[in-house]
Design a protein around this motif. Structure first.
Motif, PDB file in Angstrom:
ATOM      1  N   ALA A   1       0.833  -1.202   0.000  1.00  0.00           N
ATOM      2  CA  ALA A   1       0.000   0.000   0.000  1.00  0.00           C
ATOM      3  C   ALA A   1       0.870   1.256   0.000  1.00  0.00           C
ATOM      4  CB  ALA A   1      -0.920   0.003   1.224  1.00  0.00           C
TER       5      ALA A   1
ATOM      6  N   ARG B   1      -9.191   5.162   1.125  1.00  0.00           N
ATOM      7  CA  ARG B   1      -9.018   3.714   1.178  1.00  0.00           C
ATOM      8  C   ARG B   1     -10.178   3.002   1.849  1.00  0.00           C
ATOM      9  NH1 ARG B   1      -3.155   2.916   3.208  1.00  0.00           N
ATOM     10  NH2 ARG B   1      -3.731   0.730   2.932  1.00  0.00           N
TER      11      ARG B   1
ATOM     12  N   GLU C   1     -11.305  -0.075   0.036  1.00  0.00           N
ATOM     13  CA  GLU C   1     -10.344  -1.162   0.233  1.00  0.00           C
ATOM     14  C   GLU C   1     -10.552  -1.834   1.590  1.00  0.00           C
ATOM     15  OE1 GLU C   1      -6.244   0.027  -0.143  1.00  0.00           O
ATOM     16  OE2 GLU C   1      -5.587  -1.653   1.096  1.00  0.00           O
TER      17      GLU C   1
ATOM     18  N   LEU D   1     -13.649  -3.919   1.426  1.00  0.00           N
ATOM     19  CA  LEU D   1     -13.380  -5.152   0.685  1.00  0.00           C
ATOM     20  C   LEU D   1     -12.652  -6.170   1.546  1.00  0.00           C
ATOM     21  CD1 LEU D   1     -13.094  -6.818  -1.963  1.00  0.00           C
ATOM     22  CD2 LEU D   1     -10.875  -5.694  -2.231  1.00  0.00           C
ATOM     23  N   LYS D   2     -11.602  -5.694   2.218  1.00  0.00           N
ATOM     24  CA  LYS D   2     -10.808  -6.634   3.018  1.00  0.00           C
ATOM     25  C   LYS D   2     -11.623  -7.224   4.154  1.00  0.00           C
ATOM     26  CE  LYS D   2      -6.211  -5.199   1.800  1.00  0.00           C
ATOM     27  NZ  LYS D   2      -5.077  -4.305   2.032  1.00  0.00           N
ATOM     28  N   ARG D   3     -12.483  -6.410   4.743  1.00  0.00           N
ATOM     29  CA  ARG D   3     -13.354  -6.938   5.792  1.00  0.00           C
ATOM     30  C   ARG D   3     -14.242  -8.025   5.202  1.00  0.00           C
ATOM     31  NH1 ARG D   3     -13.858  -6.965  10.442  1.00  0.00           N
ATOM     32  NH2 ARG D   3     -15.440  -5.530  11.181  1.00  0.00           N
ATOM     33  N   ALA D   4     -14.789  -7.784   3.992  1.00  0.00           N
ATOM     34  CA  ALA D   4     -15.655  -8.783   3.369  1.00  0.00           C
ATOM     35  C   ALA D   4     -14.890 -10.062   3.065  1.00  0.00           C
ATOM     36  CB  ALA D   4     -16.258  -8.209   2.085  1.00  0.00           C
TER      37      ALA D   4
ATOM     38  N   ILE E   1      -7.170  -5.337  10.238  1.00  0.00           N
ATOM     39  CA  ILE E   1      -7.122  -3.989   9.656  1.00  0.00           C
ATOM     40  C   ILE E   1      -6.268  -3.079  10.540  1.00  0.00           C
ATOM     41  CG2 ILE E   1      -8.516  -1.971   9.013  1.00  0.00           C
ATOM     42  CD1 ILE E   1      -8.929  -4.317   7.147  1.00  0.00           C
TER      43      ILE E   1
ATOM     44  N   PRO F   1     -18.071  -2.140   7.937  1.00  0.00           N
ATOM     45  CA  PRO F   1     -17.798  -2.685   6.593  1.00  0.00           C
ATOM     46  C   PRO F   1     -18.925  -2.419   5.604  1.00  0.00           C
ATOM     47  CG  PRO F   1     -18.095  -4.458   8.213  1.00  0.00           C
ATOM     48  CD  PRO F   1     -17.999  -3.174   8.974  1.00  0.00           C
TER      49      PRO F   1
ATOM     50  N   LEU G   1     -18.259  -0.386   2.096  1.00  0.00           N
ATOM     51  CA  LEU G   1     -18.425  -0.992   0.774  1.00  0.00           C
ATOM     52  C   LEU G   1     -19.399  -0.222  -0.111  1.00  0.00           C
ATOM     53  CD1 LEU G   1     -18.494  -4.763   1.708  1.00  0.00           C
ATOM     54  CD2 LEU G   1     -16.967  -3.699   0.060  1.00  0.00           C
TER      55      LEU G   1
ATOM     56  N   LEU H   1     -21.502  -9.281   7.403  1.00  0.00           N
ATOM     57  CA  LEU H   1     -20.954  -7.935   7.502  1.00  0.00           C
ATOM     58  C   LEU H   1     -21.799  -7.095   8.433  1.00  0.00           C
ATOM     59  CD1 LEU H   1     -20.135  -7.305   3.739  1.00  0.00           C
ATOM     60  CD2 LEU H   1     -18.496  -7.575   5.596  1.00  0.00           C
TER      61      LEU H   1
ATOM     62  N   PHE I   1     -17.873 -13.178  -1.811  1.00  0.00           N
ATOM     63  CA  PHE I   1     -18.664 -12.023  -2.242  1.00  0.00           C
ATOM     64  C   PHE I   1     -18.368 -11.661  -3.697  1.00  0.00           C
ATOM     65  CE2 PHE I   1     -18.574 -11.345   2.326  1.00  0.00           C
ATOM     66  CZ  PHE I   1     -19.843 -10.859   2.599  1.00  0.00           C
TER      67      PHE I   1
ATOM     68  N   ARG J   1      -4.111  -1.617  -7.071  1.00  0.00           N
ATOM     69  CA  ARG J   1      -2.652  -1.529  -7.102  1.00  0.00           C
ATOM     70  C   ARG J   1      -1.961  -2.869  -7.278  1.00  0.00           C
ATOM     71  NH1 ARG J   1      -3.603  -0.428  -1.500  1.00  0.00           N
ATOM     72  NH2 ARG J   1      -3.091  -2.273  -0.285  1.00  0.00           N
TER      73      ARG J   1
END
Lengths: 405, 226
Positions: free
Chosen positions: A13, A310, A313, A316-319, A327, A400, A404, B54, B87, B97
């Motif tokens: 990152a 971010r 992002e 997404l990462k949580r999902a 995190i 999250p 999202l 979630l 998902f 990136r």
């Protein structure tokens, strides 16, 4: 390990926003640069002190005639005639079991001559104890002894530099040399001691018996210094006190009055050298602290600002299965990685003055030791850790679902 | 496999309670392909978020493979999300990136222990969606349909029990949509459980069951013979 995978994410990152990462590390780099310089100075001071101590003699006490401050004026002025041979005798009588005591009369810039060679040099008139008192012995020939002292013999022992300059091709022992227009016979040559901390050549001097010096060459009834070589390192402080009290007694100095002699120990010199560097160190440390705090605040704010970009992002990462801890760890790792990069840059920049300043100002010692790197690593990761907590916590606490959207 | 009983969800915003779901009871068997339909604002997304762990329901019980999930903490829910739920989003949500392959590998960041065949699995899934020669591209070099195929490969990489797709074709043209739906048909044929939110009856026609929500309640629930 999960923590390594998460840290690599943090690294990637950062790599993707190099410009921002550079801004983040700049303040910390400045702080670490100052820290490196300060640690370099204090390490240099300690190194200098141990050099001085080794040269001075770790168990040595030197008593010099005349009061006044260390390094101040009047060091060798003719008016300082306060120290008498009887003082040295009294100290020797009291302390001979705990220390070797040697009295000396020192004069500088005395003309000496042998054959076609002329020079001006320091002449040390010292009693026969001086080799033990200075831990300094003859390399060839014989030392000055009690007989020479009693007889006021015109004999001398040469420092290595004088021996080399005056008698380059023959054995100096047995040669004749004129000191202050009096002929002397060379009895021995001392081992070489090199230059002292101030850059003086310790071997550019010669030694004659104390009685000869006082009565035959310089016609004085006082001595310049008394040197004690304490037998046990633990006893230095006690011997120092005892010698001080004895001299104050003999000189009738009462409590509020200042000494008319100066007493130096390696500890005393170390403290003096440290105190000369202390102001610089304190100012440097304060600046480094301020820079690190400012750097940390800048780091925190850039992290907080970039957080908003971010959010998707993070969502997404949580999902994908990142917990709040993951995190948190990832953002904290970013902060710490940036700080460590700041450290690397700061240490590099800080080493420039560490190497340059001693070249420009020889009296300002600098040294690099493992502490330089240990402190840099400690403080930068500390700053990264502390100032990274707030952004990391905010990132971890994002909902999250919101992230999202 | 999925059992929702009495699921309620109420949002509290600015001191006002906004009820979104009113006692949803659904039971989904393994291998079903469920289309979730209904007008906007009826709680489809909220239900999806609860299914995907979630979001937590205000009341009710959610059981996945017999396990009650309503009382688990964030760490445990995250682990389940990682291993059992895949998902697919309307907006793809690829990480710009990193490469396509790295995107597919993302879920494994949070998988303990890290599977030794992670790379092989990701590569064979990318091959399965026809992107074997795009693996080292960055996502933005790909068309929308290709990006969504990457996202599907990512959703499948940890072999989850449940695939949740939120309007997966909502941002795609009809050709790309068709490709994506074919992939979902194939996944369905492999026996995976799919829940897909959609507005379009055409898309819902691919499903084996259509549940329609209205005002936070189930308005209809039809199974079709397949």
């Amino acid at each position: 390990m999960r923590i390594f995978r998460v840290s690599r994410q943090a690294g990637s990152a950062l790599w993707s926003q190099k410009g921002k990462a550079f801004l983040m590390l700049l303040g910390i780099a400045v702080g670490i640069m100052l820290l490196t310089a300060v640690v370099g100075l204090s390490q240099g001071v300690e190194k200098r002190i141990s050099e001085i101590t080794a040269l001075f003699g770790p168990r040595a006490i030197v008593i010099q005639a005349g009061g006044g401050r260390f390094g101040g004026p009047g060091d060798r002025s003719a008016s300082s005639s306060t120290l008498k041979l009887e003082d040295a005798m009294a100290i020797r009588n009291r302390l001979s079991e705990r220390a070797v005591v040697a009295a000396a009369f020192v004069t500088d810039d005395i003309p000496i001559k042998s054959g076609d060679t002329n020079a001006q040099t320091d002449v040390m008139a010292a009693d026969p104890n001086f080799p033990q008192a200075y831990d300094w012995y003859v390399a060839s020939g014989d030392p000055l002894d009690e007989d020479d002292e009693r007889a006021m013999s015109r004999v001398c022992v040469l420092g290595a530099t004088i021996a080399r300059n005056f008698f380059p091709e023959q054995d100096p022992v047995g040669q004749r040399i004129m000191i202050n227009r009096v002929w002397f016979t060379v009895k021995g040559v001392l081992t070489s001691r090199g230059t002292n901390a101030m850059g003086f050549d310790m071997d550019d001097r010669l030694w004659i018996p104390l009685s000869t010096g006082m009565r035959r060459v310089f016609h004085q009834d006082y001595i310049r210094n008394i040197r004690l070589n304490v037998r046990s390192a633990d006893d230095v402080a006690a011997v120092t006190d005892e010698a001080t009290n004895l001299l104050r007694d003999r000189h009738h100095i009462r409590t509020p009055e200042e000494d008319d002699f100066r007493l130096r120990t390696p500890d005393f010199i170390a403290q003096r050298v440290r105190s000369m560097a202390r102001t610089t160190e304190l100012v440097g440390a304060a600046l480094a602290t301020v820079a690190l705090i400012v750097g940390g605040v800048v780091l925190m704010n850039i992290l907080l600002l970039s957080l908003s970009e971010r959010i998707p992002e993070i969502g997404l990462k949580r999902a994908l299965g990142a917990s709040q801890h993951d995190i948190f760890a990832e953002f904290l790792a970013e902060s710490i990685i940036v700080s460590l990069m700041g450290m690397a840059l700061g240490v590099l920049l800080g080493l420039v003055p560490v190497f340059l300043i001693p070249k420009l100002f020889p009296l300002m010692p600098m040294a690099v030791t493992w502490r330089t790197f240990a402190y840099a690593a400690l403080f930068s990761s500390f700053v990264g850790g502390i100032f990274g907590v707030q952004p990391a916590r905010r990132a971890a606490r994002l909902d999250p679902v919101e992230a999202l959207r | 496999m999925i059992e929702l009983s009495g699921i309620e969800k109420t949002y509290h915003t600015g001191g006002v309670d906004t009820p979104v779901l009113h006692g949803i009871n659904i039971s989904i068997e393994e291998g079903e392909f469920v289309a979730l339909m209904g007008p906007s604002g009826t709680g489809k997304s909220t239900l999806m978020n609860i299914l995907g762990l979630l979001d937590r329901p205000t009341a009710g019980v959610y059981k996945l493979a017999g396990q009650d999930l309503t009382k688990l903490d964030d760490n445990k829910l995250s682990t389940i999300r990682n291993k059992r739920v895949g998902f697919v989003f309307q907006l793809f949500h690829l990480l710009p990136r990193v490469s396509v392959l790295q995107n597919v590998l993302l879920p494994f960041l949070y998988t303990d222990p890290y599977p030794t065949d992670a790379r092989d699995r990701a590569q064979s899934l990318l091959k399965g969606v026809g992107l074997q020669d795009r693996m080292y591209f960055k996502p933005n070099a790909l068309s929308g349909g290709q990006q969504q195929r990457v996202a599907i490969a990512r959703a499948l990489v940890n072999e989850p029990a449940l695939i949740l797709a939120d309007e997966p074709t909502g941002n795609l043209d009809s050709v790309a949509s068709q490709e994506i739906l074919e992939i979902f048909d194939r996944i369905h044929a492999q026996g995976r459980t799919i829940v897909m939110v959609t507005h379009e009856a055409e898309i819902a026609a691919h499903a084996s069951r259509v549940i329609t929500l209205k005002d936070g309640c189930i308005a209809s629930d039809e199974k079709r013979g397949s």
